[in-house]
Design an enzyme around this catalytic site. Structure first.
Site, mmCIF file in Angstrom:
data_model
loop_
_atom_site.group_PDB
_atom_site.id
_atom_site.type_symbol
_atom_site.label_atom_id
_atom_site.label_comp_id
_atom_site.label_asym_id
_atom_site.label_seq_id
_atom_site.Cartn_x
_atom_site.Cartn_y
_atom_site.Cartn_z
ATOM 1 N N ASN A 23 144.007 114.396 8.471
ATOM 2 C CA ASN A 23 144.552 115.519 9.236
ATOM 3 C C ASN A 23 145.372 115.093 10.453
ATOM 4 O O ASN A 23 146.278 115.821 10.856
ATOM 5 C CB ASN A 23 143.380 116.415 9.688
ATOM 6 N N TYR A 46 159.621 114.390 11.067
ATOM 7 C CA TYR A 46 158.438 115.176 10.663
ATOM 8 C C TYR A 46 158.599 115.656 9.215
ATOM 9 O O TYR A 46 157.690 115.508 8.392
ATOM 10 C CB TYR A 46 158.278 116.369 11.617
ATOM 11 N N LYS A 64 156.131 114.510 6.171
ATOM 12 C CA LYS A 64 155.283 115.493 5.485
ATOM 13 C C LYS A 64 155.685 115.661 4.014
ATOM 14 O O LYS A 64 154.843 115.932 3.157
ATOM 15 C CB LYS A 64 155.317 116.834 6.221
ATOM 16 N N ILE A 97 150.600 127.230 13.142
ATOM 17 C CA ILE A 97 149.190 127.501 13.438
ATOM 18 C C ILE A 97 148.979 127.289 14.941
ATOM 19 O O ILE A 97 149.452 126.274 15.489
ATOM 20 C CB ILE A 97 148.252 126.539 12.642
HETATM 21 P P1 NAD Z 1 146.823 118.928 17.329
HETATM 22 O O1 NAD Z 1 147.859 118.221 18.119
HETATM 23 O O2 NAD Z 1 146.026 120.007 17.941
HETATM 24 O O3 NAD Z 1 145.816 117.888 16.664
HETATM 25 C C1 NAD Z 1 146.216 116.642 16.168
HETATM 26 C C2 NAD Z 1 145.133 115.630 16.476
HETATM 27 O O4 NAD Z 1 145.540 114.361 15.942
HETATM 28 C C3 NAD Z 1 144.939 115.435 17.988
HETATM 29 O O5 NAD Z 1 143.585 115.581 18.333
HETATM 30 C C4 NAD Z 1 145.428 114.016 18.236
HETATM 31 O O6 NAD Z 1 144.754 113.341 19.275
HETATM 32 C C5 NAD Z 1 145.190 113.369 16.881
HETATM 33 N N1 NAD Z 1 145.993 112.147 16.705
HETATM 34 C C6 NAD Z 1 147.307 111.978 16.989
HETATM 35 N N2 NAD Z 1 147.660 110.705 16.727
HETATM 36 C C7 NAD Z 1 146.553 110.064 16.273
HETATM 37 C C8 NAD Z 1 146.284 108.750 15.854
HETATM 38 N N3 NAD Z 1 147.219 107.793 15.856
HETATM 39 N N4 NAD Z 1 145.019 108.446 15.434
HETATM 40 C C9 NAD Z 1 144.053 109.403 15.438
HETATM 41 N N5 NAD Z 1 144.259 110.661 15.840
HETATM 42 C C10 NAD Z 1 145.487 110.986 16.256
HETATM 43 O O7 NAD Z 1 147.625 119.489 16.076
HETATM 44 P P2 NAD Z 1 147.166 120.398 14.840
HETATM 45 O O8 NAD Z 1 148.089 121.534 14.800
HETATM 46 O O9 NAD Z 1 145.720 120.625 14.825
HETATM 47 O O10 NAD Z 1 147.611 119.420 13.648
HETATM 48 C C11 NAD Z 1 146.724 118.923 12.665
HETATM 49 C C12 NAD Z 1 147.536 118.587 11.427
HETATM 50 O O11 NAD Z 1 148.116 119.785 10.898
HETATM 51 C C13 NAD Z 1 148.706 117.634 11.672
HETATM 52 O O12 NAD Z 1 148.824 116.731 10.588
HETATM 53 C C14 NAD Z 1 149.902 118.563 11.715
HETATM 54 O O13 NAD Z 1 151.100 117.901 11.364
HETATM 55 C C15 NAD Z 1 149.495 119.585 10.673
HETATM 56 N N6 NAD Z 1 150.196 120.856 10.796
HETATM 57 C C16 NAD Z 1 150.102 121.608 11.928
HETATM 58 C C17 NAD Z 1 150.806 122.798 11.998
HETATM 59 C C18 NAD Z 1 150.754 123.685 13.218
HETATM 60 O O14 NAD Z 1 151.569 124.629 13.299
HETATM 61 N N7 NAD Z 1 149.853 123.480 14.150
HETATM 62 C C19 NAD Z 1 151.591 123.224 10.917
HETATM 63 C C20 NAD Z 1 151.655 122.435 9.782
HETATM 64 C C21 NAD Z 1 150.950 121.251 9.721
#
Ligand code: NAD
Length: 266
Positions: free
Chosen positions: A90, A160, A164, A195
């Site tokens: 994730n 990005y 992805k 999200i």
């Molecule tokens: P977020 O930024 O809240 O959480 C991401 C987490 O990943 C953070 O806690 C961060 O510390 C951790 N992280 C970053 N680099 C890291 C590393 N090198 N090693 C370990 N941990 C690391 O973001 P989120 O929205 O919860 O995103 C979670 C996933 O969902 C991501 O892969 C993101 O691309 C994907 N996503 C999010 C959205 C959105 O709109 N929020 C949409 C599509 C996909």
């Protein structure tokens, strides 16, 4: 109710956002869950919050771009809980810039966190997962967090989008390879739309800086970009992850599940 009794799971990037809600949903369904993240304070507190609700979780500091740390994390989980059944790749980052302003360093950083991590995690964790899944009636499950950006292009998101999109097809490739009963690990990807997490806050802040628009204007524009006219919440993604981790999705592998309020429907 979907359940994960006696299952052991690792969720990366679980200090907050979508990862935390997935860890919570898995633990509430009966799994022993390891939360990993770069952020030690937030990750430890997240795990403690869950344990205070009588759930069984543990936090491990983990940089998902680092191969040696993957080996150590998987070995620690095996020592702690006796194996591994479910991996959620994730952790992720976003850098939004026009292609011509994206440095090679920024490109490589996004690829390392979003894509190398899935390669490393799948390679190393699958060897532990298959010890329990091989020829078992219950498959192991690997869930890769892609995005709508893994399906359609979005301006100023080349690194990005590319990372992805690659996660989407890496998922299908690994699903083909791991379907053999001697491995028996299902591999699926989730594709969220916008999200409400820190990642979206960063996207909004970048847009405010670039356009001079107000936070409300940017947020409203983001919401209107989704046919359902709202952003999703992390719980709505976590429910899908729980389904893909559970035996209720036992015939699903190589699938891409959108959770996007209709973003990719047109
Ligand atoms: P977020 O930024 O809240 O959480 C991401 C987490 O990943 C953070 O806690 C961060 O510390 C951790 N992280 C970053 N680099 C890291 C590393 N090198 N090693 C370990 N941990 C690391 O973001 P989120 O929205 O919860 O995103 C979670 C996933 O969902 C991501 O892969 C993101 O691309 C994907 N996503 C999010 C959205 C959105 O709109 N929020 C949409 C599509 C996909």
């Amino acid at each position: 109710m979907l359940e994960l009794k006696d299952r052991i799971a690792l969720v990366t990037g679980a200090a907050g956002g979508i990862g935390f809600e997935i860890a919570k949903a898995f633990a509430e369904a009966g799994a022993k869950v390891v939360l990993s993240d770069l952020l030690v304070k937030e990750g430890t507190e997240a795990s403690e919050r869950l344990n205070a609700e009588n759930l069984e979780t543990h936090f491990i500091k983990h940089d998902v771009t680092n191969e040696n740390e993957w080996v150590d994390v998987i070995s620690e989980i095996s020592d702690l809980f006796g194996g591994l059944d479910i991996l959620v790749n994730n952790a992720g980052i976003i850098i939004q810039k026009p292609l011509n302003e994206t440095s090679l360093e920024e490109w490589r950083r996004v690829m390392a966190v979003n894509l190398d991590s899935v390669f490393l995690g799948t390679k190393i964790a699958s060897q532990e997962i298959m010890k329990r899944s091989a020829n078992s009636p219950i498959s192991g499950s690997i869930i890769n967090m892609s995005s709508v950006a893994g399906i359609v292009g979005i301006a100023n998101n080349s690194s990005y989008n590319a990372s992805k999109g690659a996660v989407r097809l890496l998922t299908k490739s690994n699903a083909m390879e791991f379907s053999d009963p001697s491995i028996n690990i299902r591999v699926n990807s989730i594709h969220p739309g916008g999200i409400n997490t820190n990642m979206i806050k960063n996207i909004i802040n970048t847009s405010i800086k670039e356009t001079g628009a107000t936070e409300d204007e940017v947020r409203s524009q983001l919401e209107q970009g989704h046919p359902m006219q709202r952003l999703g919440i992390p719980e709505e993604v976590a429910k899908v992850a729980l389904f893909l981790a559970s035996t209720d999705s036992s015939y699903m592998t190589g699938s891409e599940v959108v959770v996007d309020g209709g973003y990719t429907a047109s």
